[in-house]
Design an enzyme around this catalytic site. Structure first.
Site, short mmCIF file in Angstrom:
data_model
loop_
_atom_site.label_atom_id
_atom_site.label_comp_id
_atom_site.label_asym_id
_atom_site.label_seq_id
_atom_site.Cartn_x
_atom_site.Cartn_y
_atom_site.Cartn_z
N ASP A 45 0.85 -1.20 0.00
CA ASP A 45 0.00 0.00 0.00
C ASP A 45 0.88 1.26 0.00
O ASP A 45 0.40 2.38 -0.11
CB ASP A 45 -1.02 -0.01 1.15
CG ASP A 45 -0.37 -0.09 2.52
OD1 ASP A 45 0.87 -0.11 2.61
OD2 ASP A 45 -1.13 -0.14 3.53
N ASP A 84 -0.81 -6.50 -0.60
CA ASP A 84 -0.93 -5.85 0.71
C ASP A 84 -2.39 -5.43 0.93
O ASP A 84 -2.94 -4.66 0.12
CB ASP A 84 -0.04 -4.59 0.68
CG ASP A 84 0.42 -4.16 2.06
OD1 ASP A 84 0.11 -4.87 3.04
OD2 ASP A 84 1.08 -3.12 2.15
N GLU A 116 -1.62 -6.07 8.44
CA GLU A 116 -0.92 -5.38 9.53
C GLU A 116 -1.60 -5.64 10.87
O GLU A 116 -2.82 -5.60 10.96
CB GLU A 116 -0.94 -3.86 9.28
CG GLU A 116 -0.04 -3.41 8.17
CD GLU A 116 0.04 -1.88 8.05
OE1 GLU A 116 -0.43 -1.17 8.96
OE2 GLU A 116 0.57 -1.42 7.03
N GLU A 183 8.75 -3.76 11.10
CA GLU A 183 9.10 -2.41 10.60
C GLU A 183 9.53 -1.49 11.73
O GLU A 183 8.87 -1.40 12.77
CB GLU A 183 7.89 -1.81 9.86
CG GLU A 183 8.18 -0.44 9.28
CD GLU A 183 7.19 0.01 8.21
OE1 GLU A 183 6.33 -0.79 7.79
OE2 GLU A 183 7.30 1.18 7.79
#
Ligand code: KIV
Length: 287
Positions: A45, A84, A116, A183
Site C-alpha cells: 500500500d 498488501d 498489519e 518495521e
C-alpha cells in the site's frame, strides 16, 4: 530461478538463506525484479506514497491494490507475489477479510496477502489461513495505524515494548502466518523476535538480524530527493537520471534536433517522387 512458493520461503529460514523482498506496482518492474532473482514482490500500500501522491497509506483502496497487483501478476514473475491488504479492508469482520483477501487472489493474481497488526488481527489471520490463503504478518510500525501510534516512530525501544512485540510475533506464528514484516524497531528487538519464531522475519528499518529485508523500490532507487530516513540506503539516483533525460529531450525538441533522420520514417523514393511530382505516374494510375 525456480518459482518461489511460501513453502520455499519458509525453508530459506531453516537453511540460513537471507530472503530478498522489494515492492513493485507494475508489470515491467515486476519482470526486472523477477529476472534479478528477488524472492518476494510486495504490491504494497506504499503505492499510495510512492506513485499515487498521497501523504500516507490510509487513502489507498482495495481496488487500487488489486489494479496494481494484477499488473504485477501479468508479468508472470517467478518471485512470490504478495498483495498488501489496505486500510480497513480486513478489520471490519472475518467475513469481510475473507471476501477481500479472496479478491486479492482472484482478481489481483496475488499468491499471498499481507495484514498489519496482531491481537484481533491474529484471529483474522487464522481464519484467512484456514481458508487456504497464505498470510504474511506485519508488526512494529504499522503505517495503517499511524494516527493511533502518533507518527512514524521507532517501536519496541524498551524491554516492555520488545516483550509485547515478541508476543505479537508468536501470536501471528500460532495463527499460521508464513512470515512477517518487522518495521522500524531497534536491531536488538528484531533479533529477539527473529530468534523467537520459526517463520521468517522480513525487516525494514529493523537492522541486520532479520531473516530477510524489504525496501520500497522507488525509495531505494532514489526517486524522492527529500525522503531520507536513517534506514533507507539509496542504491541509485533515479530522479537525477530522469531529470537529465527529460532536460536533454526538451532541449532537442526546442532546438529542432529531435527527431533526426535516424528516428524518422521515409517514403519509398517512388512514392516520395509522386508526392512531390518528380516521377511520372505509373500506367495503371493514368486514368
Ligand atoms: O506497503 C509497503 O510497501 C510495506 C513495506 C514497507 C513493508 O508494507
Amino acid at each position: 530461478m525456480a518459482r518461489k512458493t511460501t513453502f520455499k520461503i519458509r525453508q530459506m529460514k531453516s537453511k540460513g538463506k537471507k530472503i530478498v523482498m522489494l515492492t513493485a506496482y507494475d508489470a515491467p518492474t515486476a519482470k526486472i525484479l523477477s529476472d534479478c532473482g528477488v524472492d518476494m514482490i510486495l504490491v504494497g500500500d506504499s503505492v499510495g506514497n510512492s506513485l499515487l501522491g498521497y501523504e500516507s497509506t490510509i487513502p489507498v483502496t482495495l481496488d487500487d491494490i488489486i489494479h496494481h497487483c494484477a499488473a504485477v501478476s501479468r508479468a508472470n514473475p517467478k518471485s512470490l507475489i504478495i498483495g498488501d491488504m489496505p486500510f480497513m479492508s480486513y478489520k471490519v469482520s472475518e467475513q469481510q477479510a475473507l471476501e477481500n483477501c479472496a479478491l486479492m487472489l482472484q482478481e489481483g493474481g496475488a499468491e499471498a496477502v499481507k495484514l498489519e497488526g496482531s491481537g484481533r488481527v491474529a484471529k483474522i489471520v487464522s481464519t484467512v489461513v484456514d481458508s487456504g490463503i497464505p498470510v504474511m504478518g506485519h508488526i512494529g510500525l504499522t503505517p495503517q495505524s499511524i494516527y493511533e501510534l502518533g507518527g512514524y516512530r521507532v517501536q519496541g525501544r524498551t524491554k516492555e515494548n520488545t516483550e509485547v512485540l515478541v508476543k505479537q510475533a508468536l501470536e501471528l506464528q500460532e495463527a499460521g502466518a508464513f512470515s512477517m514484516v518487522i518495521e522500524l524497531v531497534p536491531s536488538e528487538t528484531a533479533k529477539m523476535i527473529t530468534e523467537a519464531v520459526d517463520i521468517p522475519t522480513i525487516g525494514i528499518g529493523a537492522g541486520p538480524h532479520c531473516d530477510g529485508q524489504v525496501l520500497v523500490l522507488w525509495d531505494m532507487l532514489g526517486l524522492f530527493d527529500d525522503f531520507n530516513p536513517k534506514f533507507l540506503k539509496k542504491y541509485a539516483n533515479i530522479s537525477e537520471v530522469i531529470r537529465t533525460a527529460v532536460n536533454e529531450y526538451s532541449e532537442e525538441v526546442r532546438g529542432g534536433v529531435f527527431p533526426d533522420p535516424e528516428h524518422s520514417f521515409e517514403m519509398s523514393e517512388e512514392e516520395s517522387g509522386r508526392l512531390y511530382g518528380r516521377v511520372k505516374p505509373k500506367k495503371e494510375d493514368e486514368s
